[in-house]
Write an enzyme that holds these catalytic residues in place. Structure first.
Site, PDB file in Angstrom:
ATOM      1  N   ASP A  14      -6.603 -11.194   4.313  1.00  0.00           N
ATOM      2  CA  ASP A  14      -6.729 -12.094   3.152  1.00  0.00           C
ATOM      3  C   ASP A  14      -7.857 -13.128   3.276  1.00  0.00           C
ATOM      4  O   ASP A  14      -7.632 -14.332   3.054  1.00  0.00           O
ATOM      5  CB  ASP A  14      -5.389 -12.813   2.904  1.00  0.00           C
ATOM      6  CG  ASP A  14      -4.253 -11.855   2.591  1.00  0.00           C
ATOM      7  OD1 ASP A  14      -4.467 -10.628   2.662  1.00  0.00           O
ATOM      8  OD2 ASP A  14      -3.143 -12.319   2.298  1.00  0.00           O
ATOM      9  N   ASP A  52      -4.639 -10.087  -0.948  1.00  0.00           N
ATOM     10  CA  ASP A  52      -3.528 -10.542  -1.768  1.00  0.00           C
ATOM     11  C   ASP A  52      -3.955 -10.276  -3.212  1.00  0.00           C
ATOM     12  O   ASP A  52      -5.043 -10.690  -3.626  1.00  0.00           O
ATOM     13  CB  ASP A  52      -3.331 -12.055  -1.513  1.00  0.00           C
ATOM     14  CG  ASP A  52      -1.883 -12.495  -1.540  1.00  0.00           C
ATOM     15  OD1 ASP A  52      -0.987 -11.685  -1.192  1.00  0.00           O
ATOM     16  OD2 ASP A  52      -1.627 -13.660  -1.927  1.00  0.00           O
ATOM     17  N   HIS A  54      -2.230 -10.281  -6.772  1.00  0.00           N
ATOM     18  CA  HIS A  54      -1.066 -10.515  -7.629  1.00  0.00           C
ATOM     19  C   HIS A  54      -1.351 -10.310  -9.112  1.00  0.00           C
ATOM     20  O   HIS A  54      -2.406 -10.728  -9.600  1.00  0.00           O
ATOM     21  CB  HIS A  54      -0.584 -11.958  -7.454  1.00  0.00           C
ATOM     22  CG  HIS A  54      -0.142 -12.311  -6.065  1.00  0.00           C
ATOM     23  ND1 HIS A  54       0.745 -11.544  -5.343  1.00  0.00           N
ATOM     24  CD2 HIS A  54      -0.449 -13.373  -5.266  1.00  0.00           C
ATOM     25  CE1 HIS A  54       0.964 -12.123  -4.159  1.00  0.00           C
ATOM     26  NE2 HIS A  54       0.243 -13.225  -4.086  1.00  0.00           N
ATOM     27  N   HIS A  87      -2.423 -17.948  -7.420  1.00  0.00           N
ATOM     28  CA  HIS A  87      -3.527 -17.619  -6.513  1.00  0.00           C
ATOM     29  C   HIS A  87      -3.750 -16.117  -6.480  1.00  0.00           C
ATOM     30  O   HIS A  87      -2.835 -15.334  -6.767  1.00  0.00           O
ATOM     31  CB  HIS A  87      -3.218 -18.117  -5.091  1.00  0.00           C
ATOM     32  CG  HIS A  87      -2.039 -17.423  -4.483  1.00  0.00           C
ATOM     33  ND1 HIS A  87      -0.738 -17.772  -4.748  1.00  0.00           N
ATOM     34  CD2 HIS A  87      -1.969 -16.358  -3.634  1.00  0.00           C
ATOM     35  CE1 HIS A  87       0.085 -16.969  -4.100  1.00  0.00           C
ATOM     36  NE2 HIS A  87      -0.641 -16.093  -3.418  1.00  0.00           N
ATOM     37  N   LYS A 112      -1.977  -5.963  -1.732  1.00  0.00           N
ATOM     38  CA  LYS A 112      -0.546  -6.227  -1.564  1.00  0.00           C
ATOM     39  C   LYS A 112      -0.102  -7.358  -2.476  1.00  0.00           C
ATOM     40  O   LYS A 112      -0.928  -8.132  -2.954  1.00  0.00           O
ATOM     41  CB  LYS A 112      -0.259  -6.577  -0.097  1.00  0.00           C
ATOM     42  CG  LYS A 112      -0.989  -7.828   0.347  1.00  0.00           C
ATOM     43  CD  LYS A 112      -0.797  -8.077   1.825  1.00  0.00           C
ATOM     44  CE  LYS A 112      -1.485  -9.355   2.252  1.00  0.00           C
ATOM     45  NZ  LYS A 112      -0.992 -10.561   1.547  1.00  0.00           N
ATOM     46  N   CYS A 157       0.638 -14.616   6.140  1.00  0.00           N
ATOM     47  CA  CYS A 157       0.252 -13.203   6.117  1.00  0.00           C
ATOM     48  C   CYS A 157      -0.176 -12.661   7.479  1.00  0.00           C
ATOM     49  O   CYS A 157       0.100 -11.506   7.792  1.00  0.00           O
ATOM     50  CB  CYS A 157      -0.795 -12.975   5.040  1.00  0.00           C
ATOM     51  SG  CYS A 157      -0.063 -13.184   3.393  1.00  0.00           S
TER      52      CYS A 157
END
Ligand code: VGL
Ligand code: ZN
Length: 214
Positions: A14, A52, A54, A87, A112, A157
């Site tokens: 990340d 990351d 989302h 985020h 992810k 993470c």
């Protein structure tokens, strides 16, 4: 320490804009890990980056819960969930890798946290261990037995990726100067390193890793 035929992989966790000091979920000193990543990448045949990633309105966002603020803890998908500022929303600049990160050596990207109903700190599994990202299969298919981890954040993470990697059976080395912690509670980063060490992770700094790999 490298068995013949065994391969080591470097996993960059990340290294994204929103985790930089200028980002939406700032990690103090987060930008310090970029040069460490760039220095080490050349020493590995396989470099994997997690991202990351989302969807808007992800369940880990405080804004997705009425009356909640960042830092609150709720239940999400059967797991305790710290709520964060919005985020790393898919396609937005905050989700991009830091512009100074050398991405030329990255052979594979693992995205992810894509399911709005469960978070995924680990690059291997969602937080309830229901969904596999495919990373372990990828590493196994490449003959990888040892993974070196660096990135953000030490206490989330990096930690969960390291603990899952140990559980799956990988040898794990944490590149200590390549990690930075959120430290919501002071000492979280140090405690995370302790947990990883207790789980059998080896702790080296990047100079030691480079020496080792000649
Ligand atoms: C992370 C909090 C929320 C991390 C990701 O990359 O450590 N932390 N989402
Ligand atoms: Zn996240």
């Amino acid at each position: 320490m490298q068995g013949k035929g065994a391969m080591d992989a470097l996993i960059l966790v990340d290294v994204q804009n929103d985790f930089m000091p200028f980002g939406a979920l700032p990690v103090p000193g987060g930008d310090d890990v970029v040069s460490v990543a760039n220095r080490l990448a050349h020493a590995f045949q396989l470099v994997v980056a997690s991202q990351d990633w989302h969807p808007p309105g992800h369940g880990s966002f405080a804004t997705a819960h009425t009356g909640a603020v960042a830092g609150d803890i709720v239940e999400l998908g059967g797991a305790p969930q710290v709520l964060w500022p919005d985020h790393c929303v898919q396609q937005l600049p905050g989700a991009s890798f830091h512009s100074a990160l050398d991405v030329t050596g990255i052979g594979h990207v693992v995205q992810k946290g894509i399911d709005a109903g469960i978070d995924s700190y680990s690059a291997f599994f969602d937080n309830n261990h229901a969904r596999d990202t495919g990373l372990s299969g990828l590493l196994r298919s490449q003959g990888v037995s040892t993974v070196f981890l660096l990135g953000l954040a030490t206490d989330y993470c990096v930690k969960y990726t390291a603990l899952d990697a140990r559980e799956i059976g990988f040898d794990v080395t944490i590149v200590t100067d390549g990690c930075r912690a959120v430290d919501l509670t002071p000492g979280d980063g140090e405690r995370a390193l302790e947990e990883m060490r207790a789980a059998g992770c080896r702790m080296l700094d990047s100079d030691q890793v480079l020496q080792l790999r000649g």
